[in-house]
Design a protein around this motif. Structure first.
Motif, mmCIF file in Angstrom:
data_model
loop_
_atom_site.group_PDB
_atom_site.id
_atom_site.type_symbol
_atom_site.label_atom_id
_atom_site.label_comp_id
_atom_site.label_asym_id
_atom_site.label_seq_id
_atom_site.Cartn_x
_atom_site.Cartn_y
_atom_site.Cartn_z
ATOM 1 N N GLN A 105 1.757 -7.314 -17.659
ATOM 2 C CA GLN A 105 0.306 -7.225 -17.463
ATOM 3 C C GLN A 105 0.003 -6.100 -16.474
ATOM 4 O OE1 GLN A 105 -1.004 -11.890 -17.949
ATOM 5 N NE2 GLN A 105 -1.453 -10.904 -16.029
ATOM 6 N N PRO A 106 -1.216 -5.551 -16.501
ATOM 7 C CA PRO A 106 -1.588 -4.503 -15.552
ATOM 8 C C PRO A 106 -1.479 -4.943 -14.090
ATOM 9 C CG PRO A 106 -3.162 -4.572 -17.351
ATOM 10 C CD PRO A 106 -2.254 -5.759 -17.513
ATOM 11 N N ASP A 107 -1.637 -6.254 -13.807
ATOM 12 C CA ASP A 107 -1.556 -6.744 -12.430
ATOM 13 C C ASP A 107 -0.124 -7.030 -11.986
ATOM 14 O OD1 ASP A 107 -0.948 -9.086 -13.801
ATOM 15 O OD2 ASP A 107 -2.618 -10.243 -12.984
ATOM 16 N N GLY A 108 0.855 -6.723 -12.827
ATOM 17 C CA GLY A 108 2.256 -6.910 -12.468
ATOM 18 C C GLY A 108 2.859 -8.225 -12.921
ATOM 19 N N LYS A 109 2.041 -9.137 -13.440
ATOM 20 C CA LYS A 109 2.598 -10.390 -13.951
ATOM 21 C C LYS A 109 3.351 -10.113 -15.248
ATOM 22 C CE LYS A 109 -0.485 -13.515 -11.596
ATOM 23 N NZ LYS A 109 -1.269 -14.748 -11.684
ATOM 24 N N VAL A 110 4.338 -10.970 -15.534
ATOM 25 C CA VAL A 110 5.284 -10.712 -16.621
ATOM 26 C C VAL A 110 5.297 -11.890 -17.591
ATOM 27 C CG1 VAL A 110 7.707 -10.278 -17.164
ATOM 28 C CG2 VAL A 110 6.734 -9.389 -15.021
ATOM 29 N N HIS A 111 5.030 -11.642 -18.862
ATOM 30 C CA HIS A 111 5.153 -12.657 -19.907
ATOM 31 C C HIS A 111 6.560 -12.576 -20.487
ATOM 32 C CE1 HIS A 111 0.902 -13.908 -20.422
ATOM 33 N NE2 HIS A 111 0.674 -12.716 -19.910
ATOM 34 N N ILE A 112 7.163 -13.737 -20.696
ATOM 35 C CA ILE A 112 8.452 -13.781 -21.375
ATOM 36 C C ILE A 112 8.353 -14.738 -22.558
ATOM 37 C CG2 ILE A 112 9.821 -13.131 -19.360
ATOM 38 C CD1 ILE A 112 10.588 -16.097 -19.003
ATOM 39 N N GLY A 113 8.955 -14.353 -23.648
ATOM 40 C CA GLY A 113 8.993 -15.200 -24.836
ATOM 41 C C GLY A 113 10.416 -15.286 -25.343
ATOM 42 N N GLY A 114 10.763 -16.426 -25.925
ATOM 43 C CA GLY A 114 12.116 -16.563 -26.425
ATOM 44 C C GLY A 114 12.388 -17.934 -26.977
ATOM 45 N N ALA A 115 13.608 -18.391 -26.721
ATOM 46 C CA ALA A 115 14.063 -19.708 -27.176
ATOM 47 C C ALA A 115 14.562 -20.463 -25.952
ATOM 48 C CB ALA A 115 15.162 -19.564 -28.225
ATOM 49 N N PHE A 116 13.640 -21.019 -25.185
ATOM 50 C CA PHE A 116 13.963 -21.745 -23.960
ATOM 51 C C PHE A 116 13.025 -22.934 -23.805
ATOM 52 C CE2 PHE A 116 11.469 -17.926 -22.866
ATOM 53 C CZ PHE A 116 10.335 -18.482 -22.305
ATOM 54 N N THR A 117 13.412 -23.879 -22.963
ATOM 55 C CA THR A 117 12.578 -25.061 -22.722
ATOM 56 C C THR A 117 12.151 -25.189 -21.267
ATOM 57 O OG1 THR A 117 14.532 -26.448 -22.421
ATOM 58 C CG2 THR A 117 13.566 -26.378 -24.643
#
Length: 188
Positions: A105-117
């Motif tokens: 994100q522009p504010d430095g936050k990070v999205h992660i997607g995958g196969a986790f719980t």
């Protein structure tokens, strides 16, 4: 996005590049030769599926690995411009499964997607958002989340999040393989 010197780090499942030891991450020069100034030491102990550059030239890496340069970093880490582990980005226990996609994100936050719980011991099914320092952003709560792997994330300028993957629902709402999420994580 290019690093300040015009190069782009790459990731994958490799142990060397042109005969030089480089585990999981490397950076080629513009002419294709290995950039020796980008050295992650012992490197990524596994596979890197996603590399995202930040405006400051640091690289977020997601994949399937327990450590980077001998330091525990379950499946998500940040590298300095020279390839060393950025210890100021600490995801704690990290994701308990593979991270296939990372988006900034522009504010430095990070999205992660995958196969986790879970992420750092908190239930997060297949998608999560981290603060700029790597800690879990508790303000982004996906509820039950996507019911299967998220393999791609894209951020829209309006703050909505597009995801793609093997899922058939998101937080109980039918969404087959593609969904758009609002900031509060309700599928749109």
């Amino acid at each position: 996005r290019l690093q300040p010197d015009g190069t782009v780090p790459s990731g994958g499942s490799f142990w060397s590049v042109n005969g030089t030891s480089r585990r999981g991450t490397a950076r080629p020069n513009a002419n294709g030769s290995l950039d020796s100034s980008f050295n992650s030491g012992p490197g990524v102990n596994g596979t890197v599926y996603s590399v995202v550059l930040q405006p400051n030239g640091k690289a977020l890496v997601g994949g399937f690995f327990p450590s980077v340069n001998g330091t525990n970093r379950n499946n998500i880490a940040r590298l300095n411009v020279n390839g060393s582990l950025d210890s100021s980005f600490n995801p704690g226990a990290g994701a308990n499964g593979t991270v296939y996609s990372v988006a900034l994100q522009p504010d430095g936050k990070v999205h992660i997607g995958g196969a986790f719980t879970s992420v750092n011991g908190t239930n997060r099914t297949n998608i999560a958002r981290l603060n700029a320092n790597g800690s879990l952003d508790s303000g982004f709560n996906p509820g039950t989340g996507p019911n299967a792997k998220v393999s791609s994330i894209a951020l829209q300028p309006d703050g909505k999040v597009l995801i793609g993957g093997d899922f058939t629902s998101v937080n109980g709402v039918v969404r087959v393989q593609v969904a758009r999420l609002y900031g509060d994580f309700i599928p749109s």
